[in-house]
Write a protein that holds these residues in place. Structure first.
Motif, mmCIF file in Angstrom:
data_model
loop_
_atom_site.group_PDB
_atom_site.id
_atom_site.type_symbol
_atom_site.label_atom_id
_atom_site.label_comp_id
_atom_site.label_asym_id
_atom_site.label_seq_id
_atom_site.Cartn_x
_atom_site.Cartn_y
_atom_site.Cartn_z
ATOM 1 N N LEU A 55 -35.915 -47.624 7.618
ATOM 2 C CA LEU A 55 -34.603 -47.470 6.801
ATOM 3 C C LEU A 55 -33.635 -47.312 7.877
ATOM 4 O O LEU A 55 -32.402 -48.000 7.721
ATOM 5 C CB LEU A 55 -34.635 -46.416 5.791
ATOM 6 N N ALA A 56 -33.768 -46.385 8.757
ATOM 7 C CA ALA A 56 -32.605 -46.112 9.873
ATOM 8 C C ALA A 56 -32.452 -47.578 10.566
ATOM 9 O O ALA A 56 -31.405 -47.853 10.916
ATOM 10 C CB ALA A 56 -33.257 -45.040 10.810
ATOM 11 N N LYS A 57 -33.498 -47.947 10.966
ATOM 12 C CA LYS A 57 -33.227 -49.407 11.810
ATOM 13 C C LYS A 57 -32.560 -50.511 10.774
ATOM 14 O O LYS A 57 -31.823 -51.150 11.539
ATOM 15 C CB LYS A 57 -34.766 -50.143 11.945
ATOM 16 N N ARG A 58 -32.857 -50.633 9.661
ATOM 17 C CA ARG A 58 -32.063 -51.363 8.847
ATOM 18 C C ARG A 58 -30.581 -51.278 8.770
ATOM 19 O O ARG A 58 -29.746 -52.095 8.750
ATOM 20 C CB ARG A 58 -32.680 -51.219 7.211
ATOM 21 N N TRP A 59 -30.267 -49.973 8.837
ATOM 22 C CA TRP A 59 -28.831 -49.594 9.130
ATOM 23 C C TRP A 59 -28.185 -49.743 10.395
ATOM 24 O O TRP A 59 -27.209 -49.452 10.665
ATOM 25 C CB TRP A 59 -28.787 -48.161 8.638
ATOM 26 N N GLY A 60 -29.080 -50.082 11.235
ATOM 27 C CA GLY A 60 -28.676 -50.494 12.704
ATOM 28 C C GLY A 60 -28.421 -49.165 13.609
ATOM 29 O O GLY A 60 -27.868 -49.194 14.639
ATOM 30 N N ALA A 61 -29.378 -48.227 13.211
ATOM 31 C CA ALA A 61 -29.346 -46.941 13.990
ATOM 32 C C ALA A 61 -30.411 -47.062 15.026
ATOM 33 O O ALA A 61 -31.634 -47.766 14.977
ATOM 34 C CB ALA A 61 -29.799 -45.700 13.118
ATOM 35 N N LYS A 62 -30.310 -46.735 16.280
ATOM 36 C CA LYS A 62 -31.233 -46.402 17.191
ATOM 37 C C LYS A 62 -32.364 -45.218 16.807
ATOM 38 O O LYS A 62 -31.790 -44.295 16.488
ATOM 39 C CB LYS A 62 -30.659 -46.158 18.665
ATOM 40 N N VAL A 63 -33.675 -45.515 16.971
ATOM 41 C CA VAL A 63 -34.347 -44.434 16.347
ATOM 42 C C VAL A 63 -35.553 -44.146 17.742
ATOM 43 O O VAL A 63 -36.053 -44.891 18.342
ATOM 44 C CB VAL A 63 -35.468 -45.185 15.526
ATOM 45 N N LEU A 64 -35.245 -42.609 17.859
ATOM 46 C CA LEU A 64 -35.984 -42.140 18.911
ATOM 47 C C LEU A 64 -37.155 -41.417 18.208
ATOM 48 O O LEU A 64 -36.908 -40.769 17.126
ATOM 49 C CB LEU A 64 -34.990 -41.327 19.810
ATOM 50 N N ARG A 65 -38.042 -41.095 18.761
ATOM 51 C CA ARG A 65 -39.190 -40.147 18.295
ATOM 52 C C ARG A 65 -39.253 -38.897 18.953
ATOM 53 O O ARG A 65 -38.964 -38.589 20.003
ATOM 54 C CB ARG A 65 -40.668 -40.928 18.551
ATOM 55 N N SER A 66 -39.342 -37.827 18.041
ATOM 56 C CA SER A 66 -39.566 -36.480 18.864
ATOM 57 C C SER A 66 -40.882 -36.038 18.689
ATOM 58 O O SER A 66 -41.721 -35.671 19.385
ATOM 59 C CB SER A 66 -38.686 -35.808 17.719
ATOM 60 N N GLY A 67 -41.507 -35.644 17.229
ATOM 61 C CA GLY A 67 -42.738 -35.164 17.104
ATOM 62 C C GLY A 67 -42.809 -33.900 17.181
ATOM 63 O O GLY A 67 -44.006 -33.178 17.207
ATOM 64 N N HIS A 68 -41.900 -32.980 17.886
ATOM 65 C CA HIS A 68 -41.819 -31.378 18.128
ATOM 66 C C HIS A 68 -41.909 -30.507 16.938
ATOM 67 O O HIS A 68 -42.232 -29.443 16.965
ATOM 68 C CB HIS A 68 -40.907 -31.336 19.151
ATOM 69 N N ARG A 69 -41.226 -31.107 15.744
ATOM 70 C CA ARG A 69 -40.981 -30.417 14.551
ATOM 71 C C ARG A 69 -40.035 -29.191 15.102
ATOM 72 O O ARG A 69 -40.308 -27.978 14.723
ATOM 73 C CB ARG A 69 -42.126 -29.918 13.963
ATOM 74 N N HIS A 70 -39.062 -29.338 15.744
ATOM 75 C CA HIS A 70 -38.024 -28.414 16.364
ATOM 76 C C HIS A 70 -36.922 -29.181 16.379
ATOM 77 O O HIS A 70 -36.534 -30.126 17.203
ATOM 78 C CB HIS A 70 -38.685 -28.019 17.643
ATOM 79 N N ILE A 71 -35.994 -28.787 15.571
ATOM 80 C CA ILE A 71 -34.502 -29.301 15.578
ATOM 81 C C ILE A 71 -33.730 -29.312 16.871
ATOM 82 O O ILE A 71 -33.159 -30.289 17.192
ATOM 83 C CB ILE A 71 -33.819 -28.960 14.241
ATOM 84 N N GLU A 72 -33.808 -28.178 17.621
ATOM 85 C CA GLU A 72 -33.051 -28.299 18.836
ATOM 86 C C GLU A 72 -33.807 -29.174 19.984
ATOM 87 O O GLU A 72 -32.914 -29.912 20.496
ATOM 88 C CB GLU A 72 -33.103 -26.765 19.395
ATOM 89 N N ARG A 73 -35.001 -29.459 19.888
ATOM 90 C CA ARG A 73 -35.509 -30.404 20.751
ATOM 91 C C ARG A 73 -35.383 -31.629 20.256
ATOM 92 O O ARG A 73 -35.116 -32.768 21.100
ATOM 93 C CB ARG A 73 -36.998 -30.335 20.704
ATOM 94 N N SER A 74 -35.187 -31.884 19.033
ATOM 95 C CA SER A 74 -35.025 -33.328 18.608
ATOM 96 C C SER A 74 -33.534 -33.574 19.243
ATOM 97 O O SER A 74 -33.030 -34.833 19.242
ATOM 98 C CB SER A 74 -34.977 -33.248 17.020
ATOM 99 N N LYS A 75 -32.494 -32.719 18.771
ATOM 100 C CA LYS A 75 -31.324 -32.963 19.201
ATOM 101 C C LYS A 75 -30.925 -33.313 20.780
ATOM 102 O O LYS A 75 -30.203 -34.199 20.968
ATOM 103 C CB LYS A 75 -30.315 -31.877 18.839
ATOM 104 N N SER A 76 -31.857 -32.573 21.711
ATOM 105 C CA SER A 76 -31.771 -32.801 23.047
ATOM 106 C C SER A 76 -32.280 -34.226 23.140
ATOM 107 O O SER A 76 -32.001 -34.931 24.072
ATOM 108 C CB SER A 76 -32.875 -31.847 23.704
ATOM 109 N N ILE A 77 -33.375 -34.648 22.533
ATOM 110 C CA ILE A 77 -34.003 -36.070 22.801
ATOM 111 C C ILE A 77 -32.828 -37.063 22.543
ATOM 112 O O ILE A 77 -32.450 -38.046 23.081
ATOM 113 C CB ILE A 77 -35.288 -36.247 21.753
ATOM 114 N N GLY A 78 -31.976 -36.568 21.269
ATOM 115 C CA GLY A 78 -30.826 -37.716 20.846
ATOM 116 C C GLY A 78 -29.908 -37.667 22.029
ATOM 117 O O GLY A 78 -29.172 -38.693 22.231
ATOM 118 N N ILE A 79 -29.504 -36.540 22.291
ATOM 119 C CA ILE A 79 -28.329 -36.588 23.438
ATOM 120 C C ILE A 79 -28.896 -37.201 24.722
ATOM 121 O O ILE A 79 -28.070 -37.834 25.235
ATOM 122 C CB ILE A 79 -28.237 -34.955 23.884
ATOM 123 N N ARG A 80 -30.079 -37.144 25.075
ATOM 124 C CA ARG A 80 -30.834 -37.942 26.215
ATOM 125 C C ARG A 80 -30.419 -39.532 25.950
ATOM 126 O O ARG A 80 -30.407 -40.081 26.815
ATOM 127 C CB ARG A 80 -32.131 -37.481 26.847
#
Length: 83
Positions: A55-80
């Motif tokens: 769904l995210a790809k259909r909306w044109g979003a760049k999709v990155l994978r986290s897999g850490h189940r930790h919101i702060e780590r996911s935000k850091s991945i997004g920032i990078r």
């Protein structure tokens, strides 16, 4: 401020199984009165088991994978991953 002078903006969305809520969120972001060529969307997926990534790809979003189940780590991945 003219559209040409507006700075680029990246919106980072950490998501886990967000298939039901993501369309409204992404739609609202796309409906903003902001130049779409200056708006980037990054969805940081935390190993969703639903159709979040597709769904995210259909909306044109760049999709990155986290897999850490930790919101702060996911935000850091997004920032990078942002420009």
């Amino acid at each position: 401020m003219s559209a040409a002078r507006r700075p680029p903006i990246t919106v980072i969305l950490p998501v886990l199984n967000g298939e039901k809520l993501l369309p409204k969120c992404l739609g609202t972001l796309r409906d903003q009165d902001y130049p779409q060529n200056k708006l980037s969307l990054i969805v940081v997926d935390d190993d969703s088991s639903d159709g979040t990534v597709k769904l995210a790809k259909r909306w044109g979003a760049k999709v990155l994978r986290s897999g850490h189940r930790h919101i702060e780590r996911s935000k850091s991945i997004g920032i990078r991953g942002a420009k």
